[in-house]
Design a protein around this motif. Structure first.
Motif, mmCIF file in Angstrom:
data_model
loop_
_atom_site.group_PDB
_atom_site.id
_atom_site.type_symbol
_atom_site.label_atom_id
_atom_site.label_comp_id
_atom_site.label_asym_id
_atom_site.label_seq_id
_atom_site.Cartn_x
_atom_site.Cartn_y
_atom_site.Cartn_z
ATOM 1 N N GLN A 21 4.468 -4.145 -11.748
ATOM 2 C CA GLN A 21 3.432 -3.694 -10.737
ATOM 3 C C GLN A 21 2.167 -4.093 -11.628
ATOM 4 O O GLN A 21 2.089 -3.494 -12.620
ATOM 5 C CB GLN A 21 3.283 -2.694 -9.921
ATOM 6 C CG GLN A 21 4.736 -2.464 -9.066
ATOM 7 C CD GLN A 21 4.510 -3.579 -7.846
ATOM 8 O OE1 GLN A 21 3.498 -3.957 -7.614
ATOM 9 N NE2 GLN A 21 5.801 -3.750 -7.318
ATOM 10 N N GLU A 28 5.816 0.404 -3.628
ATOM 11 C CA GLU A 28 4.705 0.838 -3.032
ATOM 12 C C GLU A 28 4.521 2.215 -3.901
ATOM 13 O O GLU A 28 3.136 2.261 -4.334
ATOM 14 C CB GLU A 28 4.803 1.500 -1.602
ATOM 15 C CG GLU A 28 5.181 0.418 -0.744
ATOM 16 C CD GLU A 28 6.566 -0.008 -0.751
ATOM 17 O OE1 GLU A 28 6.995 -0.834 0.140
ATOM 18 O OE2 GLU A 28 7.455 0.629 -1.219
ATOM 19 N N ARG A 36 3.061 0.853 -7.431
ATOM 20 C CA ARG A 36 1.678 0.313 -7.327
ATOM 21 C C ARG A 36 0.589 1.377 -7.285
ATOM 22 O O ARG A 36 -0.529 1.537 -7.955
ATOM 23 C CB ARG A 36 1.586 -0.786 -6.434
ATOM 24 C CG ARG A 36 0.283 -1.609 -6.659
ATOM 25 C CD ARG A 36 0.414 -2.581 -5.604
ATOM 26 N NE ARG A 36 -0.749 -3.560 -5.884
ATOM 27 C CZ ARG A 36 -1.321 -4.413 -4.836
ATOM 28 N NH1 ARG A 36 -0.621 -4.407 -3.455
ATOM 29 N NH2 ARG A 36 -2.110 -5.151 -5.150
ATOM 30 N N SER A 37 0.755 2.378 -6.395
ATOM 31 C CA SER A 37 0.090 3.596 -6.095
ATOM 32 C C SER A 37 -0.357 4.413 -7.487
ATOM 33 O O SER A 37 -1.437 4.643 -7.663
ATOM 34 C CB SER A 37 0.340 4.346 -5.226
ATOM 35 O OG SER A 37 0.532 3.530 -3.765
ATOM 36 N N SER A 97 -1.195 5.482 -0.397
ATOM 37 C CA SER A 97 -0.405 4.586 -1.161
ATOM 38 C C SER A 97 -0.785 3.284 -0.776
ATOM 39 O O SER A 97 -1.358 2.995 0.086
ATOM 40 C CB SER A 97 1.109 4.959 -0.707
ATOM 41 O OG SER A 97 1.142 4.589 0.670
ATOM 42 N N GLN A 98 -0.591 2.344 -1.653
ATOM 43 C CA GLN A 98 -0.949 1.004 -1.573
ATOM 44 C C GLN A 98 0.261 0.196 -1.322
ATOM 45 O O GLN A 98 1.482 0.297 -1.916
ATOM 46 C CB GLN A 98 -1.684 0.473 -2.812
ATOM 47 C CG GLN A 98 -2.653 1.185 -3.284
ATOM 48 C CD GLN A 98 -3.600 0.481 -4.388
ATOM 49 O OE1 GLN A 98 -3.214 -0.757 -4.841
ATOM 50 N NE2 GLN A 98 -4.617 0.997 -4.902
ATOM 51 N N PRO A 99 0.292 -0.860 -0.337
ATOM 52 C CA PRO A 99 1.552 -1.884 -0.155
ATOM 53 C C PRO A 99 1.848 -2.414 -1.223
ATOM 54 O O PRO A 99 1.034 -3.134 -2.177
ATOM 55 C CB PRO A 99 0.816 -2.544 1.100
ATOM 56 C CG PRO A 99 -0.517 -2.666 0.837
ATOM 57 C CD PRO A 99 -0.908 -1.213 0.294
ATOM 58 N N ASP A 147 5.568 -5.054 -3.233
ATOM 59 C CA ASP A 147 6.802 -5.819 -3.053
ATOM 60 C C ASP A 147 7.185 -5.991 -4.171
ATOM 61 O O ASP A 147 6.566 -6.158 -5.300
ATOM 62 C CB ASP A 147 6.459 -7.190 -2.398
ATOM 63 C CG ASP A 147 7.706 -7.624 -1.911
ATOM 64 O OD1 ASP A 147 9.090 -7.184 -2.338
ATOM 65 O OD2 ASP A 147 7.540 -9.017 -1.276
ATOM 66 N N GLN A 157 -4.423 -8.407 -0.407
ATOM 67 C CA GLN A 157 -4.361 -8.290 1.103
ATOM 68 C C GLN A 157 -5.650 -8.841 1.768
ATOM 69 O O GLN A 157 -6.673 -8.283 1.643
ATOM 70 C CB GLN A 157 -4.022 -7.064 1.555
ATOM 71 C CG GLN A 157 -3.354 -7.031 2.954
ATOM 72 C CD GLN A 157 -2.841 -5.850 3.301
ATOM 73 O OE1 GLN A 157 -3.675 -4.702 3.139
ATOM 74 N NE2 GLN A 157 -1.586 -5.628 4.135
ATOM 75 N N ARG A 176 -6.935 -3.142 6.353
ATOM 76 C CA ARG A 176 -7.084 -4.220 5.194
ATOM 77 C C ARG A 176 -8.642 -4.445 4.954
ATOM 78 O O ARG A 176 -8.774 -5.353 3.946
ATOM 79 C CB ARG A 176 -6.547 -5.636 5.745
ATOM 80 C CG ARG A 176 -5.119 -5.531 5.764
ATOM 81 C CD ARG A 176 -4.642 -7.117 6.529
ATOM 82 N NE ARG A 176 -4.825 -6.882 8.051
ATOM 83 C CZ ARG A 176 -3.942 -7.604 8.726
ATOM 84 N NH1 ARG A 176 -3.284 -8.637 8.200
ATOM 85 N NH2 ARG A 176 -3.941 -7.223 10.111
#
Length: 730
Positions: free
Chosen positions: A310, A330, A333-334, A402-404, A406, A474, A577
């Motif tokens: 990440q 997630e 990244r957070s 938290s941040q989205p 993948d 995003q 967003r």
């Protein structure tokens, strides 16, 4: 300094081991605040090969992880000969099959069990516990009553160890046909309790207390060795810990401040000015503080625990954290975003000289400083003849939402050209959440369809750009009106009303919403300065959408609804967003925000629209006037409150402002001829005064506006003097 203090304290409390852990905590505190040239942990393994070598460490496992293990015993290959065929003129065929028995150490602490097992990347054991090939599997969990494995005991004899405290797996006669008659690369999914309390467990082993050191995002942890203090050094990069003194014990604490934060004594001046200048205090930013953690490598359970990666938003270089833990994408990244944020905040330093201090305070203590908002953490202190000199760093609180993210997949993305950034900035009416005095300002950062990885945001100040942060990849959903939106009173849901919008990103999608969802705030659009909600949406292609079922003038924007909107008016979807902008310094209309993305040759500038909207009271409604037989005029209206988007029946809207005050004026609201102040939603004007106003200001209008704690509302027309004169006519 913290290293020396905590090392000595740890030795007093816990002996040599306590001293090692205390020194590590001190180094962690010093490095977390002062900074270091490198921030990386043990290199993550690719889970490829089960090794067998003297001196290799057997990891201690926590939670749910995947490990290759260490082969601690193996038999010779066992050959099995099978003959087939022959007779009736056909030659006989001899087939050789091989098997092996081996033991693989998994964890140097007890485990609960083993789940799936992979061999050469294929499943050797399924989730149901079934082996996909021939052989027998036994799992020894490593508890204190563990007995020697019977196969190993038969081979080694009475000297066979029980390996108590060490979890291992034994394969008996594992068939090797599927693996080219060789021992495959094996890896195991291991369940070892929970990893969320790994710091508490380490502290308990060292006879220390701990508080607030839970790690809820951590699904698993692989401790490769290096002593108990090494675990604390690894964890502190993502879940900050520091040491504090309470009742004579060393407490391993998390990123939380005490309920009652002490205030430092006032700073004292000194003639030499070497520390904190002559005033005794100095605020500065450490060089390179923003260049913190940029990448995080971890074990990703969505990719069968293979290493994942990440990247911090807006990272340009920076250090790579190699963390031997299991995170959801997630969460990873957070945590990385929180680490970068802490690095930035702790780069702000404060020098403070005082002549007295609470003996309970020391390195690691969290305090407040007079005249400097927020919390600070003491990094070092030193006693001199001019006073006590304290070095403080900005305290970084726990991370936010938290941040989205993948975890990614094994595929190559299409080669798309970068696209230019689209930017819109605005301030919204207060929606009833958070503090009503904090401006709710946002940036809608987006781009047309194409390759776009976000943009850096800046605030324009005196012809210079001050960094705000990164927008993230995003995209906000925005565009323009494809056709005019006619005026509307905004009184109720207009089920048949329609509007067509053209989105910047034709790949973006809108979703319909029911009436209940609309009542809860779904599908909000900022069209110009008006907030509009829509119920249904239908794509027409090429980014054009037709929206119907409109609720106009939301959040006190009925004035903009009455004006309508021309084609080309900006349209922005109000959802998560959007990028929140700093509340202070507080700009108004005309101040600009800039964005620079990979596809932008020049900064993209946008003025902040609707400055001051958050703190501005809403327009009063329902004007009424009554005149009695004596000619006295009573003016009434209905109050509204900021954040009151709904109108609950039978309940008065709560007052948001400090006091309920109104101004009733006569004439032009910008240059009123008369002003009356009233604390309630009504005003009585006597007949004589009405007559005098009619002579001096014939035909002028009476209006009212609410005086809030920070601003006044737009004026509401009550009645004109000409209308009063017409009422008197027979």
């Amino acid at each position: 300094m913290a290293t020396l203090v905590l090392g000595a304290l740890g030795t007093l409390v816990g002996g040599p081991l306590g001293g090692a852990i205390g020194a590590t905590l001190g180094r962690s505190l010093d490095a977390g605040i002062i900074g270091s040239s490198r921030r990386e942990g043990p290199r993550l393994k690719e889970l490829a090969v089960s090794t067998s070598s003297y001196g290799s460490a057997i990891p201690a496992l926590y939670g749910r992880v995947r490990v290759p293990g260490t082969i601690i015993w193996a038999s010779d290959l066992s050959e099995r000969r099978e003959s087939s065929g022959g007779g009736k003129g056909r030659p006989a065929t001899t087939r050789y099959a091989y098997s092996v028995s081996l033991a693989v150490a998994l964890s140097s602490r007890p485990i609960d069990g083993v789940g799936r097992i992979w061999a050469d990347g294929n499943l050797l054991r399924g989730a149901a516990g079934d082996l996909k090939t021939g052989g027998v599997l036994r799992i020894h969990t490593g508890h204190a009553d563990q007995l020697p494995d019977p196969l190993m005991a038969a081979s080694i004899g009475a000297r066979c160890p029980a390996y108590r405290g060490c979890a291992y797996a034994v394969f008996e006669d594992l068939a090797l046909e599927d693996f080219g008659n060789r021992i495959p690369a094996i890896s195991f999914e291991v369940f070892a309790g929970t990893a969320q309390a790994v710091v508490e467990d380490i502290a308990r082993q060292a006879s220390m207390e701990s508080e607030g050191t839970g790690f809820p995002e951590l699904g698993g942890f692989v401790h490769e060795g290096g002593g108990l203090a090494a675990v604390l050094s690894q964890v502190k990069g993502l879940r900050p810990i520091h040491a504090a003194m309470r009742d004579g014990h060393v407490i391993v604490a998390g990123d939380m401040a005490p309920e009652d934060v002490p205030m430092l004594p006032p700073a004292v001046a000194a003639p030499d000015g070497e520390f904190g200048r002559a005033s005794g205090t100095a605020l500065s930013r450490r060089q390179g503080a923003s260049q913190g953690a940029g990448l995080l490598r971890y074990y990703d359970p969505t990719r069968d625990y293979q290493p994942g990666l990440q990247r911090s938003e807006g990272a340009d270089g920076g250090e790579t954290i190699e963390f031997p833990g299991v995170f959801q994408p997630e969460a990873a990244r957070s945590l990385l975003a929180g680490a970068a944020r802490r690095e930035w905040l702790r780069g702000e330093r404060l020098a403070w000289r005082t002549n007295r201090i609470d003996p309970a305070l020391g390195p690691g203590s969290i305090v407040r400083a007079p005249g400097h908002p927020g919390l600070w953490q003491i990094t070092t202190w030193e006693w001199r003849d001019t006073g006590i000199e304290l070095d403080l760093a900005r305290y970084a609180p726990a991370a936010g939402a938290s941040q989205p993210a993948d975890g990614g997949a094994a595929w190559s993305p299409p080669d798309r050209l970068p696209v230019e950034t689209r930017l819109r900035a605005f301030e919204l009416p207060w929606d009833g959440t958070g503090q009503n005095s904090v401006p709710q300002r946002y940036a809608a950062v987006s781009a047309p369809a194409g390759r776009w990885g976000g943009a850096m945001l800046y605030r324009e100040s005196a012809d210079t750009l001050v960094p705000i942060g990164h927008s993230g990849p995003q995209r906000a959903v925005g565009g323009i009106l494809a056709e005019a939106l006619p005026p509307s009173p905004g009184l109720r849901l207009e089920a048949t009303a329609r509007v067509r919008v053209r989105l910047d990103d034709y790949e973006a999608a809108l979703e319909p919403a029911g009436l209940d969802a609309i009542a809860r705030g779904s599908n909000r659009l900022l069209i110009g300065g008006e907030i509009v909600q829509f119920a249904q949406c239908e794509p027409e292609g090429n980014g054009i959408w037709q929206l119907c079922g409109l609720l106009r003038g939301r959040g006190g924007t009925e004035i903009e609804a009455l004006a309508g909107h021309e084609p080309g008016a900006p349209v922005t979807l109000l959802d998560d967003r959007l990028v929140p902008l700093p509340a202070y310094p507080y700009p108004g209309d005309g101040d600009r925000i800039a964005a620079i993305g990979a596809g932008d040759d020049e900064p993209v500038l946008a003025e902040i629209e609707n400055g001051g909207r958050t703190c501005r009271p809403l327009l009063p409604v329902h004007p009424r006037s009554e005149q009695d037989a004596l000619g006295n005029l009573t003016l009434r209206w209905t109050r509204r409150a900021r954040g009151g988007w709904s109108w609950p029946d039978g309940v008065e809207q709560p007052l948001v402002e400090q006091d309920e005050l109104y101004e009733v004026g006569l004439g032009d609201p910008d240059r009123p001829a008369r002003i009356w102040a009233t604390p309630g939603p009504q005003l009585v004007l006597e007949a004589g005064e009405i007559a005098a106003l009619g002579e001096s200001d014939e035909g002028a209008a009476l209006w009212v506006r609410q005086k809030g704690s920070f601003a006044v509302s737009p004026p509401l027309h009550l009645i004109s003097l000409s209308t009063l004169a017409e009422r008197k006519m027979p």
